[in-house]
Design a protein around this motif. Structure first.
Motif, PDB file in Angstrom:
ATOM      1  N   ASP A 109     115.191  45.149  42.035  1.00  0.00           N
ATOM      2  CA  ASP A 109     115.923  44.662  40.872  1.00  0.00           C
ATOM      3  C   ASP A 109     115.952  45.767  39.825  1.00  0.00           C
ATOM      4  O   ASP A 109     114.918  46.383  39.528  1.00  0.00           O
ATOM      5  CB  ASP A 109     115.240  43.408  40.300  1.00  0.00           C
ATOM      6  N   ALA A 110     117.141  46.046  39.274  1.00  0.00           N
ATOM      7  CA  ALA A 110     117.258  47.075  38.242  1.00  0.00           C
ATOM      8  C   ALA A 110     116.479  46.700  36.989  1.00  0.00           C
ATOM      9  O   ALA A 110     116.056  47.572  36.226  1.00  0.00           O
ATOM     10  CB  ALA A 110     118.732  47.301  37.897  1.00  0.00           C
ATOM     11  N   ASP A 111     116.285  45.401  36.763  1.00  0.00           N
ATOM     12  CA  ASP A 111     115.513  44.922  35.615  1.00  0.00           C
ATOM     13  C   ASP A 111     114.042  44.843  36.031  1.00  0.00           C
ATOM     14  O   ASP A 111     113.639  43.941  36.781  1.00  0.00           O
ATOM     15  CB  ASP A 111     116.025  43.545  35.187  1.00  0.00           C
ATOM     16  N   GLY A 112     113.235  45.787  35.551  1.00  0.00           N
ATOM     17  CA  GLY A 112     111.841  45.855  35.967  1.00  0.00           C
ATOM     18  C   GLY A 112     111.040  44.620  35.614  1.00  0.00           C
ATOM     19  O   GLY A 112     110.201  44.160  36.395  1.00  0.00           O
ATOM     20  N   ASN A 113     111.293  44.045  34.419  1.00  0.00           N
ATOM     21  CA  ASN A 113     110.553  42.840  34.008  1.00  0.00           C
ATOM     22  C   ASN A 113     110.865  41.663  34.926  1.00  0.00           C
ATOM     23  O   ASN A 113     109.973  40.911  35.327  1.00  0.00           O
ATOM     24  CB  ASN A 113     110.884  42.489  32.560  1.00  0.00           C
ATOM     25  N   ARG A 114     112.151  41.506  35.242  1.00  0.00           N
ATOM     26  CA  ARG A 114     112.539  40.403  36.132  1.00  0.00           C
ATOM     27  C   ARG A 114     111.960  40.618  37.528  1.00  0.00           C
ATOM     28  O   ARG A 114     111.526  39.660  38.181  1.00  0.00           O
ATOM     29  CB  ARG A 114     114.062  40.284  36.191  1.00  0.00           C
ATOM     30  N   ALA A 115     111.949  41.878  37.984  1.00  0.00           N
ATOM     31  CA  ALA A 115     111.374  42.173  39.307  1.00  0.00           C
ATOM     32  C   ALA A 115     109.915  41.743  39.356  1.00  0.00           C
ATOM     33  O   ALA A 115     109.461  41.159  40.345  1.00  0.00           O
ATOM     34  CB  ALA A 115     111.505  43.659  39.618  1.00  0.00           C
ATOM     35  N   GLY A 116     109.175  42.014  38.274  1.00  0.00           N
ATOM     36  CA  GLY A 116     107.769  41.616  38.234  1.00  0.00           C
ATOM     37  C   GLY A 116     107.588  40.116  38.277  1.00  0.00           C
ATOM     38  O   GLY A 116     106.714  39.597  38.985  1.00  0.00           O
ATOM     39  N   ARG A 117     108.425  39.394  37.506  1.00  0.00           N
ATOM     40  CA  ARG A 117     108.331  37.922  37.497  1.00  0.00           C
ATOM     41  C   ARG A 117     108.667  37.353  38.866  1.00  0.00           C
ATOM     42  O   ARG A 117     107.981  36.448  39.363  1.00  0.00           O
ATOM     43  CB  ARG A 117     109.278  37.335  36.447  1.00  0.00           C
ATOM     44  N   GLY A 167     106.454  35.199  41.665  1.00  0.00           N
ATOM     45  CA  GLY A 167     106.921  33.931  42.222  1.00  0.00           C
ATOM     46  C   GLY A 167     106.945  33.950  43.738  1.00  0.00           C
ATOM     47  O   GLY A 167     106.550  32.975  44.395  1.00  0.00           O
ATOM     48  N   VAL A 168     107.403  35.059  44.319  1.00  0.00           N
ATOM     49  CA  VAL A 168     107.435  35.191  45.781  1.00  0.00           C
ATOM     50  C   VAL A 168     106.012  35.139  46.340  1.00  0.00           C
ATOM     51  O   VAL A 168     105.747  34.473  47.348  1.00  0.00           O
ATOM     52  CB  VAL A 168     108.126  36.509  46.194  1.00  0.00           C
ATOM     53  N   ARG A 216     105.964  45.018  44.983  1.00  0.00           N
ATOM     54  CA  ARG A 216     105.697  44.980  46.427  1.00  0.00           C
ATOM     55  C   ARG A 216     104.358  44.332  46.718  1.00  0.00           C
ATOM     56  O   ARG A 216     103.415  44.436  45.925  1.00  0.00           O
ATOM     57  CB  ARG A 216     105.698  46.411  46.965  1.00  0.00           C
ATOM     58  N   LEU A 217     104.308  43.646  47.867  1.00  0.00           N
ATOM     59  CA  LEU A 217     103.028  43.147  48.378  1.00  0.00           C
ATOM     60  C   LEU A 217     103.035  43.252  49.894  1.00  0.00           C
ATOM     61  O   LEU A 217     104.094  43.400  50.526  1.00  0.00           O
ATOM     62  CB  LEU A 217     102.763  41.705  47.935  1.00  0.00           C
ATOM     63  N   TYR A 218     101.843  43.191  50.473  1.00  0.00           N
ATOM     64  CA  TYR A 218     101.706  43.248  51.929  1.00  0.00           C
ATOM     65  C   TYR A 218     100.894  42.053  52.398  1.00  0.00           C
ATOM     66  O   TYR A 218      99.955  41.615  51.725  1.00  0.00           O
ATOM     67  CB  TYR A 218     101.004  44.540  52.359  1.00  0.00           C
ATOM     68  N   VAL A 219     101.271  41.544  53.562  1.00  0.00           N
ATOM     69  CA  VAL A 219     100.532  40.455  54.196  1.00  0.00           C
ATOM     70  C   VAL A 219     100.108  40.932  55.579  1.00  0.00           C
ATOM     71  O   VAL A 219     100.951  41.311  56.399  1.00  0.00           O
ATOM     72  CB  VAL A 219     101.384  39.175  54.323  1.00  0.00           C
ATOM     73  N   ALA A 220      98.805  40.937  55.830  1.00  0.00           N
ATOM     74  CA  ALA A 220      98.277  41.297  57.148  1.00  0.00           C
ATOM     75  C   ALA A 220      97.993  40.007  57.907  1.00  0.00           C
ATOM     76  O   ALA A 220      97.132  39.216  57.509  1.00  0.00           O
ATOM     77  CB  ALA A 220      97.012  42.128  57.007  1.00  0.00           C
TER      78      ALA A 220
END
Length: 727
Positions: A646-654, A658-659, A685-689
């Motif tokens: 997302d070009a909007d960094g704040n929205r990407a963080g929110r 949520g994800v 970003r996150l990772y799931v093992a």
């Protein structure tokens, strides 16, 4: 006659739409033109159906516009591969179809089909005219035109001799490995990993196996980089003649379309010949050798995209440099690894074998050998009998303290280079970063200019128009030398390949020096010229990035050196040590390949780093696997990356938060507690093992379903990426 068909569209759809086929002429694999959401698409018929699902009203089902009879059908093997990829990499079949048939390839098919139709109509007219001709001169003219037209069918022209050259002679060590590979293929049929030291002659074994397979089947030869295919193409052309075809992204759309068409025609001819042979044998009860054999077969040399060509009757898939991360597609979906898809492809073809080769195999492949999924064959000796190159590590911190550096080059390295050049040798210099300066910083306020999309430091690139470039997304801006915040002067941090080249030209002003990195590789002619000139000895020093380590065979190289080797270690990646060891070993293998021992110099500010000890240890697999198991990393788990763009960094963080919450809930409902370990979110970003247990497939589906529901609920489509087995 089926009333309905399901049609795969080149779209991200979680279902396969139904269409009405009033004529009942469409069959699985046919390409059909349909409308979806007001737009026309060319789709592929997945299946026929007599009735619709109960929840779908016939009134809502649109008719197909027509069957595209002039376009090549998609085989059941191709669609089987698409489904395997979609299932494993958590994407849709439509996304795989779009990757397999990009718009330019579809357009090229349609253009070629129209040209072919016009050619056939003209042949019919000439044949009628020839039958009516009254004089010998007229008949001769019509016959000549007919012959020319019939030989003009759209096909890839041979770039070399029609037949290959030379007998393949193996050394005793190669013969042993070759026999073991043949035995494994004939026995359990598992993929074979050929682990051979650099310079051991793995390519010769590939060639001998391919020649045998071409007597009855087809061959796919995968390489990770286009640059590597350029040097290899000349060698394989001498061996296989016009049976060889080349396919990668730098080929023109017309050329790629011709390759796809030729592959389809050869495959069809071989299937027809096999069918005729079986029918005759059923009638006579005997086999007549060679009578029904199809003309030729083919060998395709290509990068990962060649996996999606319309292959038929594949007998062998070779994956050279199987450890290379270039086999992994990052974007768009499917985010697949070409090495693993090659194994999937082989399962879609009867009696197709897979041979993986590398001097530094991936831990995943070595683990598969230990668990019995793959067979392991080793080549332990260099073909020309040379010893491994001598390794010298230079501590640049110590050298700077005693004023032993000239820019990026230590005086010790300069002396070694002078000795190599004086003896008539060639030199290769590796710098893991392209550009002039990998990053910039303001002297006044300390600002480091970053990409507005990725928030990563911009690199400075010199040339006709200097610019600042993001190596992740490609965003660029003119380089003014001034800080965007305070107007102060910008200075480079570190040295990329362009700056190393500039420094080398000052130290050796009379030496012919060239550079090979992805900036040069974008120009096909320039890249080919660099490789050709260095191979022929016209260039004495070659400076480049990791591209230099990838399987090139330059017989005149006696010294290779890595400058600022620490940049390979400063990576936020659990594979960092493995990749560094692989890169060092591969690069060391570029010198001393013709019986003469070479010298490998590593310049580092951290000579005691464990990677250098592991690099000297030829069998470090067990230690690295132990670390992976301890920390729950692949190959002991299935790692899935989830990224919000997302070009909007704040929205990407929110949205990332949520994800993450949605994934925790979904996996807990799937009873994956203890089977799923989260890392992050960190930034976007996150990772799931995920544990490799009986619940793995269910947990993967739960993860993908949670992301899809989140996208629909928040109207956030096409912003979230799922990456299975991130590189």
């Amino acid at each position: 006659m089926s009333a309905f068909v399901q049609v795969i569209l080149p779209l991200k759809l979680e279902w396969i739409p139904y269409y009405r086929d009033s004529r009942g002429t469409a069959r699985p694999g046919d390409k059909v033109r349909v409308k979806f959401s007001g737009r026309e698409y060319v789709g592929v018929v997945s299946s026929n159906a007599e009735t619709l699902p109960e929840n779908l009203s016939e009134a809502k089902v649109k008719p197909i516009i027509g069957v595209e009879e002039h376009l090549h059908n998609v085989s059941s093997a191709e669609m089987d591969l698409w489904r395997k990829i979609a299932d494993y990499y958590l994407c849709t079949v439509g996304e795989v179809y779009k990757s397999a048939f990009p718009a330019h390839r579809m357009d090229q098919e349609e253009v070629k089909a129209r040209i072919e139709e016009r050619r056939l109509r003209k042949i019919e007219r000439l044949e009628r005219s020839l039958a009516k001709a009254r004089t010998d001169a007229t008949r001769s003219r019509y016959a000549a035109e007919l012959e020319a037209l019939k030989g003009r069918r759209g096909e890839v022209a041979a770039d070399g001799p029609t037949e290959g050259n030379g007998e393949i002679v193996l050394s005793e060590e190669q013969e042993r490995a070759y026999s073991e590979i043949k035995g494994a293929f004939a026995g359990n049929g598992k993929p074979v990993l050929l682990k051979g030291v650099t310079g051991s002659g793995k390519t010769v074994i590939y060639e001998k196996l391919a020649l045998e397979v071409l007597e009855h089947s087809n061959v796919l030869y995968l390489v990770p980089e286009i640059a590597l295919s350029r040097q290899l193409e000349e060698r394989l052309r001498d061996r296989f003649g016009d049976k060889l075809m080349v396919f990668h992204s730098h080929e023109t759309a017309a050329r790629k379309g011709e390759v796809a068409s030729r592959i389809a025609r050869i495959g069809d001819a071989m299937e027809e010949a096999d069918s005729a042979k079986r029918q005759r044998e059923e009638k006579t009860g005997e086999e007549k050798a060679g009578e029904e054999k199809a003309q030729g077969g083919y060998i395709v040399l290509g990068t990962r995209s060649s996996l999606f060509l319309p292959h038929k009757n594949l007998g062998l898939i070779i994956v050279d440099e199987e450890h290379d991360s270039s086999y992994k597609q990052d974007s768009p979906a499917p985010r697949y690894n070409g090495r693993d898809v090659a194994v999937m492809l082989s399962a879609c073809h009867k009696d197709c074998r897979v041979l993986l080769g590398s001097a530094t195999p991936s831990l995943e492949s070595l683990y598969n050998c230990r668990t019995g999924r793959y067979s392991l064959v080793e080549l332990r000796q260099r073909y020309h009998g040379a010893e491994d190159s001598e390794v010298e590590i230079i501590d640049t911190v110590a050298e700077r303290k005693k004023r032993g550096m000239m820019g990026s080059f230590s005086y010790r390295l300069i002396r070694h280079i002078n000795d190599a050049l004086a003896a008539g040798g060639q030199v290769m210099i590796l710098r893991a970063r392209r550009s002039y300066s990998p990053a910039l910083q303001c002297e006044g306020c300390g600002t480091i200019p970053k990409c507005p999309r990725c928030n990563l430091p911009l690199s400075r690139h010199t040339g006709s128009a200097e610019r600042m470039l993001c190596h992740r997304c490609g965003w660029s801006a003119p380089y003014t030398g001034l800080c965007p915040d305070c107007g102060g002067e910008l200075h480079g941090i570190g040295a990329g390949t362009q700056k190393i080249e500039e420094e080398a030209e000052k130290i050796w002003p009379d030496l012919t020096i060239a550079r090979l990195d992805s900036d040069v590789a974008t120009d096909r002619k320039a890249e080919a010229a660099v490789i050709r000139d260095f191979s022929r000895g016209r260039t004495r020093m070659l400076i480049g990035t990791q591209i230099l380590s990838k399987g090139f065979d330059f017989e005149g190289v006696t010294l290779v050196a890595v400058i600022q080797a620490d940049s390979m270690l400063a990576l936020d990646d659990f594979r960092a040590d493995e990749k560094a060891v692989q890169l060092l070993e591969q690069f060391r293998g570029r010198c001393g390949r013709r019986g003469e021992r070479g010298l490998f110099v590593i310049q580092t500010a951290n000579p005691e780093h464990p990677v250098y000890a592991r690099f000297k240890d030829t069998d470090n697999c067990q230690e690295l696997l132990g670390e992976r198991k301890e920390f729950g990393y692949p190959p002991f788990t299935r790692l899935v990356g989830v990224t919000v763009n997302d070009a909007d960094g704040n929205r990407a963080g929110r949205m990332m938060a949520g994800v993450a919450n949605a994934l925790h809930i979904a996996l807990s409902r799937a009873e994956a507690d203890g089977s799923a370990v989260f890392t992050g979110p960190c930034g976007n970003r996150l990772y799931v093992a995920l544990a490799k247990d009986g619940a793995l497939a269910r947990n993967k589906r739960a993860l993908a379903g949670a992301v899809a529901r989140f996208e629909r609920e928040y109207g956030y489509l096409d912003h979230i990426q799922i990456d299975v087995d991130p590189a």
